[in-house]
Design an enzyme around this catalytic site. Structure first.
Site, PDB file in Angstrom:
ATOM      1  N   PRO A  81       0.672  -1.203  -0.060  1.00  0.00           N
ATOM      2  CG  PRO A  81      -0.045  -1.112   1.949  1.00  0.00           C
ATOM      3  CD  PRO A  81       0.496  -2.165   1.029  1.00  0.00           C
ATOM      4  CG  ASN A  82      -0.094   4.395   1.380  1.00  0.00           C
ATOM      5  OD1 ASN A  82      -0.980   4.970   0.607  1.00  0.00           O
ATOM      6  ND2 ASN A  82      -0.238   3.763   2.528  1.00  0.00           N
ATOM      7  NE  ARG A  97       4.142   6.492   1.561  1.00  0.00           N
ATOM      8  CZ  ARG A  97       4.357   5.258   2.039  1.00  0.00           C
ATOM      9  NH1 ARG A  97       4.670   4.623   1.066  1.00  0.00           N
ATOM     10  NH2 ARG A  97       4.319   4.898   3.431  1.00  0.00           N
ATOM     11  CE1 TYR A 116       9.127   4.584   2.787  1.00  0.00           C
ATOM     12  CE2 TYR A 116       7.605   6.352   2.590  1.00  0.00           C
ATOM     13  CZ  TYR A 116       8.244   5.290   3.039  1.00  0.00           C
ATOM     14  OH  TYR A 116       7.569   4.873   4.250  1.00  0.00           O
ATOM     15  CG  ASN A 150       8.192  -2.560   0.018  1.00  0.00           C
ATOM     16  OD1 ASN A 150       7.820  -2.552   1.219  1.00  0.00           O
ATOM     17  ND2 ASN A 150       8.875  -1.576  -0.376  1.00  0.00           N
ATOM     18  CB  ALA A 192       1.641   0.168   6.133  1.00  0.00           C
ATOM     19  CD  GLU A 230      11.014  -7.766   5.412  1.00  0.00           C
ATOM     20  OE1 GLU A 230      11.285  -8.922   5.863  1.00  0.00           O
ATOM     21  OE2 GLU A 230      10.405  -6.985   6.076  1.00  0.00           O
ATOM     22  CG  HIS A 260      11.274  -2.775   3.983  1.00  0.00           C
ATOM     23  ND1 HIS A 260       9.876  -2.651   4.006  1.00  0.00           N
ATOM     24  CD2 HIS A 260      11.604  -4.116   4.559  1.00  0.00           C
ATOM     25  CE1 HIS A 260       9.436  -3.727   4.692  1.00  0.00           C
ATOM     26  NE2 HIS A 260      10.274  -4.609   4.765  1.00  0.00           N
ATOM     27  NE  ARG A 292      10.873   5.806   8.080  1.00  0.00           N
ATOM     28  CZ  ARG A 292       9.839   5.382   7.098  1.00  0.00           C
ATOM     29  NH1 ARG A 292       9.924   4.777   6.280  1.00  0.00           N
ATOM     30  NH2 ARG A 292       9.034   6.612   7.406  1.00  0.00           N
TER      31      ARG A 292
HETATM   32  C1  DQA Z   1       8.488   0.625   3.431  1.00  0.00           C
HETATM   33  C2  DQA Z   1       8.453   1.068   4.881  1.00  0.00           C
HETATM   34  C3  DQA Z   1       7.313   0.889   5.726  1.00  0.00           C
HETATM   35  O1  DQA Z   1       7.485   1.213   7.024  1.00  0.00           O
HETATM   36  C4  DQA Z   1       6.109   1.693   5.088  1.00  0.00           C
HETATM   37  O2  DQA Z   1       4.856   1.694   5.733  1.00  0.00           O
HETATM   38  C5  DQA Z   1       6.062   1.521   3.658  1.00  0.00           C
HETATM   39  C6  DQA Z   1       7.381   1.606   2.924  1.00  0.00           C
HETATM   40  C7  DQA Z   1       9.747   1.019   2.703  1.00  0.00           C
HETATM   41  O3  DQA Z   1       9.714   0.443   1.806  1.00  0.00           O
HETATM   42  O4  DQA Z   1      10.374   1.697   3.171  1.00  0.00           O
HETATM   43  O5  DQA Z   1       5.245   1.878   3.157  1.00  0.00           O
HETATM   44  O6  DQA Z   1       7.988  -0.594   3.454  1.00  0.00           O
END
Ligand code: DQA
Length: 151
Positions: free
Chosen positions: A12-13, A20, A25, A76, A79, A100, A102, A109
């Site tokens: 998501p997002n 964003r 990011y 990825n 959240a 995985e 990120h 963080r």
């Molecule tokens: C994320 C890190 C997560 O904590 C966050 O909610 C994201 C992106 C990253 O790619 O750094 O949406 O997965």
């Protein structure tokens, strides 16, 4: 030999990359990232499918669709990394390498981002290298699949 199929899932997002929180990011969009993934995967001789969803259930469905179809998963969960037992359980259904990824270094963080519910059920994690993390994940997948073939 058939080409290996790699599934890439963005949670998501991540469709909002570019707009964003660029400090966390980066400025690139998801299309930029997917283009680089496709270029590298093609050069490695892989077939790649990049998928993004804001919905936990759709991500679970997509992970399930990899069973018997894909040779590796790069994910990825965004959240949902920190909250989703459903995604963890879906990953547990797979017997293929899972990486995985990120974009940000989640350990640097907020405390709630330090816990990943999939960390102990994936092959490994790449965190903190922005969009390049997906390309590093492709290299890890290539090595893992080559090692598996050599055995
Ligand atoms: C994320 C890190 C997560 O904590 C966050 O909610 C994201 C992106 C990253 O790619 O750094 O949406 O997965």
């Amino acid at each position: 030999m058939d080409k290996k199929k790699i599934l890439v899932i963005h949670g998501p997002n991540l469709n909002m990359l570019g707009q964003r929180e660029p400090g966390h990011y980066g400025a690139g969009t998801i299309d930029d990232i997917n283009r680089k993934i496709a270029e590298k995967a093609t050069a490695q001789g892989f077939i790649v499918d990049c998928f993004q969803s804001n919905s936990e259930g759709r991500i679970v469905d997509k992970i399930q669709s990899a069973i018997g179809e894909c040779d590796a998963l790069i994910i990825n969960p965004a959240a949902y990394t920190h909250t989703s037992v459903a995604i963890r359980d879906a990953v547990l259904l797979l017997t293929i390498p899972v990486v995985e990824v990120h974009l940000s270094n989640i350990d640097k963080r907020e405390a709630f981002r330090h816990r990943s519910l999939i960390a102990d059920v994936v092959s490994g994690r790449i965190s903190g290298f922005g969009g390049k993390g997906y390309l590093l994940a492709l290299e890890a997948v290539a090595d893992t699949l080559t090692e598996a073939r050599a055995k």
